[in-house]
Write a protein that holds these residues in place. Structure first.
Motif, short mmCIF file in Angstrom:
data_model
loop_
_atom_site.label_atom_id
_atom_site.label_comp_id
_atom_site.label_asym_id
_atom_site.label_seq_id
_atom_site.Cartn_x
_atom_site.Cartn_y
_atom_site.Cartn_z
N ASN A 83 38.14 33.67 44.97
CA ASN A 83 38.84 33.20 43.78
C ASN A 83 38.62 34.12 42.57
O ASN A 83 38.96 33.76 41.45
N SER A 84 38.07 35.30 42.80
CA SER A 84 37.83 36.24 41.70
C SER A 84 39.14 36.74 41.12
O SER A 84 40.11 37.00 41.83
N SER A 85 39.16 36.90 39.80
CA SER A 85 40.35 37.41 39.12
C SER A 85 40.44 38.93 39.28
O SER A 85 39.46 39.59 39.62
N ALA A 86 41.60 39.47 38.96
CA ALA A 86 41.79 40.92 38.99
C ALA A 86 40.85 41.59 38.00
O ALA A 86 40.32 42.68 38.25
N THR A 87 40.63 40.95 36.85
CA THR A 87 39.72 41.48 35.84
C THR A 87 38.32 41.63 36.40
O THR A 87 37.67 42.68 36.22
#
Length: 417
Positions: free
Chosen positions: A211-215
């Motif tokens: 669930n990690s964001s692209a950021t």
């Protein structure tokens, strides 16, 4: 044939993006998915971690059928310009029936109410917006404060008043409102499709597995310098193509990029800076004065930033200066019904029927030609900006390996099927 369009950067492509494509196709009932992808630089004013062709290939692996590019002049601008350009590209194709985008609310109907209100821009709203802007707030904050004041004074009403403040703070919601505004302003027949992104907060740098964001993924990649560090954070096909590209060419050299930006700033006059999009209220003077007395871009950003002029806004202007993107070119998107060209980055081998259906009413391009033969001045300017963006991007890659054969890939001719 029904096509669902998605506007994105995929920097990099992660599990939330994969879910988005799957959900978009399912919810729209479309026969195919078209990705409208940014070029080698992002809306944040930064270089992408891998080039646009690699990101387009990853999109095909994820289930997309065709990937076209949003011109860099628009893709590196404000949310409103970014959204308007994406929607006008989607509008160019008769068979694009849906536009899917992620939201952070369970009340998409409220997003539509807000979009309609902001598209109309009532006089009382404009007055309050100007008041908060003059107080030194950013546009996003000023918009939120103006709407909240109107609600408090019973000058406007929405179906879910308690949700307004939260909705106007969330980045995906803010962009969703811009997409909806663009659909309204262009009288588009395209149907919006709302999906939940299934990821952590958009700007969060916290690594939370799949669930990690692209950021967060970019931050980890740059911090470790090792592609293996993000192996579990992105789908297998995305990791494989990222690994191959970064192993060969490395990540874009951000130190060199910062130096190039500072050089361009120091070589620019106040008149040059004044011609850039989003430079208002004498900001060119502040840019010129601070750039003379700083050597480092990060130091420059810290000195120029104010409550009104956010880091992201300043970085976009800095990139615009480096790429020589003037305000008139950016603002041209409002005057266009159809873009002078739409560049194809990738499409599936078995998609001849798709290409036929999408190339009927627009200048769809894949092969190189001479830009001087093009009578349209905007075509030439957009193409030249793309040329500069590509040249600068490839300068940022590792030099001990040969750079991919370079061609100014927007100087092209139409597909004929």
């Amino acid at each position: 044939m029904k096509i669902c369009a998605i506007i994105s950067e995929y920097n990099p492509f992660h599990y939330g993006h994969l879910k988005h494509i799957v959900d978009a196709k399912k919810q729209s009932g479309a026969d195919a998915v078209m990705i409208i992808l940014s070029g080698n630089f992002t809306q944040r004013g930064e270089p992408c971690i891998v080039n646009k062709y690699v990101r387009a290939r990853i999109a095909l692996e994820a289930g997309a059928d065709i990937v076209v590019q949003m011109p860099t002049a628009y893709a590196t601008s404000t949310a409103e310009i970014f959204a308007m350009a994406g929607v006008k590209i989607a509008n160019s194709f008769e068979n694009v029936t849906h536009l899917a985008f992620g939201v952070e609310t369970e009340h998409p109907e409220l997003l539509q109410e807000l979009a309609k209100f902001l598209a109309e821009e009532p006089k009382e709203y404009k007055t309050k917006l100007k008041k908060y802007l003059n107080a030194g707030n950013s546009l996003v904050v000023s918009r939120q404060k103006a709407i909240e004041e109107l609600i408090k004074n019973d000058e406007v009403s929405f179906s879910q008043i308690t949700e307004i403040g939260n909705i106007l703070k969330q980045p995906n919601n803010i962009l969703a409102i811009e997409y909806l505004k663009a659909l309204i302003k262009t009288n588009s027949k395209i149907i919006p499709v709302f999906t939940t992104r299934g990821e952590s907060e958009y700007n969060s740098e916290e690594v939370v597995g799949k669930n990690s964001s692209a950021t967060a993924i970019r931050a980890k990649l740059y911090k470790t310098g090792k592609v293996h560090s993000i192996k579990k954070l992105v789908p297998k096909f995305s990791y494989s193509l990222l690994k191959e590209e970064i192993k060969t060419f490395g990540l874009p050299d951000t130190t060199l990029f910062n130096d190039l930006c500072m050089y361009a700033l120091k070589m620019s006059s106040t008149d040059d800076l004044k011609k850039l999009f989003d430079v208002t209220e004498g900001l060119e003077n502040r840019f010129h004065e601070v750039s003379k007395n700083t050597k480092d871009l990060n130091e420059f950003l810290l000195q120029v930033k104010t409550k009104r002029y956010t880091f992201t806004r300043i970085k976009r202007i800095v990139l615009g200066n480096l790429l020589k993107i003037n305000a008139k070119t950016v603002q041209s998107i409002y005057d266009l019904d159809i873009l002078p060209f739409i560049k194809v980055l990738a499409f599936k081998n078995d998609s001849e029927e798709l290409l036929k259906s999408v190339s009927a009413n627009t200048n769809l391009i894949i092969r190189v030609n001479n830009v001087d033969n093009q009578p349209n001045n905007l075509y030439k300017e957009l193409a030249n900006i793309e040329d500069r963006a590509n040249q600068i991007y490839y300068m940022l890659l590792r030099k001990n390996n040969s750079i991919p054969e370079y061609t100014p890939d927007l100087l092209t001719k139409s597909i004929k099927l």
